[in-house]
Motif scaffolding. Structure first.
Motif, PDB file in Angstrom:
ATOM      1  N   ALA A   5     -45.709  -0.986  12.582  1.00  0.00           N
ATOM      2  CA  ALA A   5     -44.373  -0.825  11.923  1.00  0.00           C
ATOM      3  C   ALA A   5     -43.584  -0.536  11.559  1.00  0.00           C
ATOM      4  O   ALA A   5     -43.340   0.905  12.041  1.00  0.00           O
ATOM      5  CB  ALA A   5     -45.884  -0.663  10.980  1.00  0.00           C
ATOM      6  N   LYS A   6     -42.662  -1.312  10.687  1.00  0.00           N
ATOM      7  CA  LYS A   6     -41.731  -0.358  10.077  1.00  0.00           C
ATOM      8  C   LYS A   6     -41.040  -0.933   8.631  1.00  0.00           C
ATOM      9  O   LYS A   6     -40.802  -1.337   8.074  1.00  0.00           O
ATOM     10  CB  LYS A   6     -40.475  -0.557  10.869  1.00  0.00           C
ATOM     11  CG  LYS A   6     -38.527  -0.171  10.929  1.00  0.00           C
ATOM     12  CD  LYS A   6     -37.960  -0.844  12.260  1.00  0.00           C
ATOM     13  CE  LYS A   6     -36.311  -0.140  11.801  1.00  0.00           C
ATOM     14  NZ  LYS A   6     -35.764  -0.448  12.869  1.00  0.00           N
ATOM     15  N   GLN A  55     -42.476  -5.530   3.468  1.00  0.00           N
ATOM     16  CA  GLN A  55     -41.804  -5.156   5.053  1.00  0.00           C
ATOM     17  C   GLN A  55     -43.115  -5.826   6.216  1.00  0.00           C
ATOM     18  O   GLN A  55     -42.308  -5.848   7.131  1.00  0.00           O
ATOM     19  CB  GLN A  55     -41.075  -4.443   5.008  1.00  0.00           C
ATOM     20  CG  GLN A  55     -39.369  -4.272   4.144  1.00  0.00           C
ATOM     21  CD  GLN A  55     -38.955  -2.811   4.375  1.00  0.00           C
ATOM     22  OE1 GLN A  55     -39.256  -1.742   5.018  1.00  0.00           O
ATOM     23  NE2 GLN A  55     -37.547  -2.281   3.727  1.00  0.00           N
ATOM     24  N   ASN A  56     -44.243  -5.785   5.335  1.00  0.00           N
ATOM     25  CA  ASN A  56     -45.369  -5.163   6.155  1.00  0.00           C
ATOM     26  C   ASN A  56     -46.884  -6.136   5.749  1.00  0.00           C
ATOM     27  O   ASN A  56     -47.578  -5.636   5.523  1.00  0.00           O
ATOM     28  CB  ASN A  56     -45.743  -3.831   6.567  1.00  0.00           C
ATOM     29  CG  ASN A  56     -44.902  -3.115   6.991  1.00  0.00           C
ATOM     30  OD1 ASN A  56     -44.217  -3.685   8.400  1.00  0.00           O
ATOM     31  ND2 ASN A  56     -43.775  -2.497   6.334  1.00  0.00           N
ATOM     32  N   LEU A  59     -50.716  -5.896   6.401  1.00  0.00           N
ATOM     33  CA  LEU A  59     -51.017  -5.049   7.351  1.00  0.00           C
ATOM     34  C   LEU A  59     -51.142  -3.502   7.155  1.00  0.00           C
ATOM     35  O   LEU A  59     -50.601  -3.080   6.543  1.00  0.00           O
ATOM     36  CB  LEU A  59     -49.201  -5.247   8.263  1.00  0.00           C
ATOM     37  CG  LEU A  59     -50.126  -4.010   9.475  1.00  0.00           C
ATOM     38  CD1 LEU A  59     -50.409  -4.001  10.520  1.00  0.00           C
ATOM     39  CD2 LEU A  59     -47.968  -3.682   9.837  1.00  0.00           C
ATOM     40  N   LEU A  98     -50.946   0.237   3.767  1.00  0.00           N
ATOM     41  CA  LEU A  98     -50.111   0.483   4.645  1.00  0.00           C
ATOM     42  C   LEU A  98     -51.105   1.152   6.091  1.00  0.00           C
ATOM     43  O   LEU A  98     -51.108   0.696   7.459  1.00  0.00           O
ATOM     44  CB  LEU A  98     -48.437   0.510   5.069  1.00  0.00           C
ATOM     45  CG  LEU A  98     -47.865   0.882   6.792  1.00  0.00           C
ATOM     46  CD1 LEU A  98     -48.389  -1.004   7.264  1.00  0.00           C
ATOM     47  CD2 LEU A  98     -46.334   0.800   6.805  1.00  0.00           C
TER      48      LEU A  98
END
Length: 209
Positions: A5-6, A55-56, A59, A98
């Motif tokens: 993940a970023k 952004q994820n 997840l 996350l």
């Protein structure tokens, strides 16, 4: 499911230690929705959480993780201590869902950069079951100019050799003075913060919240 993940969050990171208050029983807490300066940390933590989720989406990383954190400050001269910002960042990441717990971060690399136009942090998380971390420290063939650090100076330009003393009760009245209203506080009916340097009477503290 991916084990990577970023997260990229714009703005200069802030540290949690600047925003904690401590009550008379010694318990620390972070004020929220008080309309005061101390709300800034709680809002920043929420910003990290919402950004990480956006952004994820969907997840969840539930294994041991390798973290690569790159921090881009606006100013090279004035910014938080890099080693103090990880708690702020990972608290927000944990709140996003996350990760399960910031104890999952078993290896961490932090890199400091400067970007006047776009301060931010970039965090990459790698699952330990799929990724490995190696590193090298190499001697430069051509040395760079040395970046020296000095002790902070006070307003008179003299080097500060010892920390600012903790506020003590007034020698005449035997009481503390409130840092907000400046009125004396009899006994121990107050809230302290910043290692005892900031004293707030119950009345002012209630107004802050």
């Amino acid at each position: 499911m991916t084990s990577y993940a970023k997260v990229v969050v714009k703005g200069t990171p802030i540290t949690k230690s600047n925003f904690k208050l401590i009550n008379k029983e010694g318990r620390s807490f972070l004020p929220m929705n008080s309309g005061k300066y101390h709300d800034r940390y709680a809002n920043y933590e929420q910003e990290i959480a919402f950004t990480a989720m956006a952004q994820n989406p969907g997840l969840v990383l539930d294994e041991a993780l390798i973290a690569i954190l790159k921090v881009f400050y606006k100013s090279e001269k004035r910014h938080p201590d890099t080693n103090n910002i990880t708690k702020s960042i990972f608290d927000g990441i944990e709140k996003s869902g996350l990760i399960i717990n910031d104890a999952q971060i078993t290896r961490l690399v932090i890199e400091e950069y400067y970007d006047k136009e776009n301060p931010r942090f970039e965090l990459e998380l790698f699952g330990d079951s799929e990724f490995n971390l190696t590193y090298q420290v190499l001697k430069r063939e051509t040395p760079l100019p040395k970046k020296s650090y000095e002790l902070a100076s006070n307003k008179k330009g003299e080097m500060r050799t010892r920390p600012k003393p903790v506020k003590k009760p007034d020698a005449v009245t035997g009481s503390n003075s409130c840092s907000v209203c400046k009125e004396p506080i009899p006994g121990s009916d107050f809230i302290s913060a910043d290692s005892g340097k900031t004293i707030i009477c119950r009345g002012c503290f209630t107004k802050l919240l």
